[in-house]
Design a protein around this motif. Structure first.
Motif, mmCIF file in Angstrom:
data_model
loop_
_atom_site.group_PDB
_atom_site.id
_atom_site.type_symbol
_atom_site.label_atom_id
_atom_site.label_comp_id
_atom_site.label_asym_id
_atom_site.label_seq_id
_atom_site.Cartn_x
_atom_site.Cartn_y
_atom_site.Cartn_z
ATOM 1 N N PRO A 3 12.623 -39.056 4.345
ATOM 2 C CA PRO A 3 11.492 -38.296 3.832
ATOM 3 C C PRO A 3 11.748 -37.966 2.366
ATOM 4 O O PRO A 3 12.887 -37.740 1.985
ATOM 5 N N ILE A 4 10.663 -37.960 1.581
ATOM 6 C CA ILE A 4 10.827 -37.822 0.138
ATOM 7 C C ILE A 4 11.174 -36.385 -0.244
ATOM 8 O O ILE A 4 10.505 -35.451 0.161
ATOM 9 N N GLN A 5 12.235 -36.246 -1.032
ATOM 10 C CA GLN A 5 12.607 -34.934 -1.569
ATOM 11 C C GLN A 5 12.348 -35.007 -3.073
ATOM 12 O O GLN A 5 13.030 -35.748 -3.778
ATOM 13 N N LEU A 6 11.374 -34.267 -3.550
ATOM 14 C CA LEU A 6 11.014 -34.365 -4.969
ATOM 15 C C LEU A 6 11.848 -33.424 -5.813
ATOM 16 O O LEU A 6 12.173 -32.315 -5.387
ATOM 17 N N THR A 7 12.183 -33.874 -7.031
ATOM 18 C CA THR A 7 12.881 -33.000 -7.979
ATOM 19 C C THR A 7 11.847 -32.041 -8.577
ATOM 20 O O THR A 7 10.637 -32.314 -8.531
ATOM 21 N N PRO A 8 12.318 -30.928 -9.186
ATOM 22 C CA PRO A 8 11.354 -30.001 -9.795
ATOM 23 C C PRO A 8 10.460 -30.703 -10.823
ATOM 24 O O PRO A 8 9.256 -30.435 -10.899
ATOM 25 N N LYS A 12 6.385 -31.047 -10.771
ATOM 26 C CA LYS A 12 5.552 -30.650 -11.907
ATOM 27 C C LYS A 12 4.556 -31.766 -12.241
ATOM 28 O O LYS A 12 3.374 -31.503 -12.473
ATOM 29 N N ILE A 13 5.077 -33.007 -12.263
ATOM 30 C CA ILE A 13 4.205 -34.147 -12.576
ATOM 31 C C ILE A 13 3.065 -34.238 -11.551
ATOM 32 O O ILE A 13 1.901 -34.420 -11.919
ATOM 33 N N VAL A 14 3.422 -34.081 -10.266
ATOM 34 C CA VAL A 14 2.397 -34.160 -9.215
ATOM 35 C C VAL A 14 1.331 -33.083 -9.441
ATOM 36 O O VAL A 14 0.133 -33.343 -9.350
ATOM 37 N N GLU A 15 1.797 -31.874 -9.800
ATOM 38 C CA GLU A 15 0.843 -30.784 -10.067
ATOM 39 C C GLU A 15 -0.107 -31.135 -11.202
ATOM 40 O O GLU A 15 -1.315 -30.907 -11.116
ATOM 41 N N LEU A 43 7.913 -41.420 -12.635
ATOM 42 C CA LEU A 43 6.594 -41.972 -12.303
ATOM 43 C C LEU A 43 6.728 -43.164 -11.359
ATOM 44 O O LEU A 43 5.914 -43.346 -10.452
ATOM 45 N N ALA A 44 7.796 -43.937 -11.558
ATOM 46 C CA ALA A 44 8.026 -45.090 -10.667
ATOM 47 C C ALA A 44 8.264 -44.614 -9.245
ATOM 48 O O ALA A 44 7.681 -45.145 -8.282
ATOM 49 N N ILE A 45 9.097 -43.586 -9.088
ATOM 50 C CA ILE A 45 9.382 -43.052 -7.745
ATOM 51 C C ILE A 45 8.100 -42.520 -7.099
ATOM 52 O O ILE A 45 7.804 -42.782 -5.944
ATOM 53 N N LEU A 46 7.331 -41.779 -7.890
ATOM 54 C CA LEU A 46 6.119 -41.168 -7.340
ATOM 55 C C LEU A 46 5.062 -42.204 -6.949
ATOM 56 O O LEU A 46 4.353 -42.023 -5.960
#
Ligand code: ADP
Length: 215
Positions: A3-8, A12-15, A43-46
């Motif tokens: 499962p994806i664990q996003l960095t802070p 922020k980018i997703v927001e 951005l590549a990961i997202l």
């Protein structure tokens, strides 16, 4: 299964993309005071994980998939073969006494009863064995087939069935374990079910804990 664990920074980018998308990489970089090059791996990961989508000349936009919904997808994708345990089996003529000993030795709650060749005949649970035992039978003489639930009333699963469906069967039929079987056509053209594993409520609980720990 990760499962994806996003960095802070990724959060922020997703927001930003949720709020202002579609938005170019350039503009996202400006908002977080970093260069476009620094942001590229994030951005590549997202985009690879499906959280963001990218369109040429349009930019990034939110695809509506939260880490939670990706987790749901992961659960729906997992197959019985990814989680199954080895089956603990006894033969029909095994005595109730020996079956009870096997429960203790193998540390399981359900035994799968098979005929020669490992084909499914039935299932015997803890309470099935308790019931014949309190019936004051001589448990060394009574065979396990007097206590078991037998085919064709056995709820089964197969290697390629989803874990989600197998878990739903456990709940719907109120049983603790399902034999995992492989269908085989014998010499007489009859379908036989070879027992190749078992799925139990413990397997599902274990998976739940692992997903919660983000392993
Ligand atoms: P317990 O009887 O110890 O509570 P279960 O809830 O698993 O354990 O079993 C309830 C009843 O359902 C028992 O009579 C058992 O033989 C039967 N049973 C268990 N597993 C299956 C299965 N996969 N398919 C059909 N019947 C089952």
């Amino acid at each position: 299964m990760t499962p994806i664990q996003l960095t802070p920074r990724q959060k922020k980018i997703v927001e930003i993309v949720k709020r202002s998308g579609p938005i170019t990489g350039e503009l996202i970089a400006k908002e977080v005071n970093l260069t476009r090059a620094t942001l590229r791996p994030d951005l590549a990961i997202l985009t690879m994980s499906g959280i963001l989508d990218a369109r040429p000349r349009v930019g990034y936009f939110y695809s509506g998939k939260s880490a939670g919904s990706l987790l749901v997808e992961e659960i729906r994708r997992m197959r019985v073969k990814d989680l199954k345990s080895v089956p603990v089996v006894v033969r029909e003529e095994t005595s109730v006494y020996d079956a009870i000993v096997t429960l203790f030795v193998e540390d399981v709650g359900t035994l799968i009863v098979v005929s020669e060749g490992g084909f499914l005949e039935g299932v015997v649970s803890r309470k099935d064995l308790l019931k014949v035992t309190i019936g004051q039978n001589d448990v060394r003489q009574v065979p396990v087939n007097m206590a078991m639930t037998r085919m064709p009333n056995i709820i089964i699963t197969t290697m390629d069935e989803t874990i989600h469906l197998a878990a739903a069967k456990l709940i719907e039929h109120q049983v603790d374990a399902l034999p995992v079987v492989r269908k085989i056509i014998n010499d007489q053209g009859l379908e036989k079910l070879e027992v190749v594993g078992r799925i139990t409520k413990s397997n599902i609980t274990q998976l739940f804990v692992e997903l919660g720990e983000d392993k």
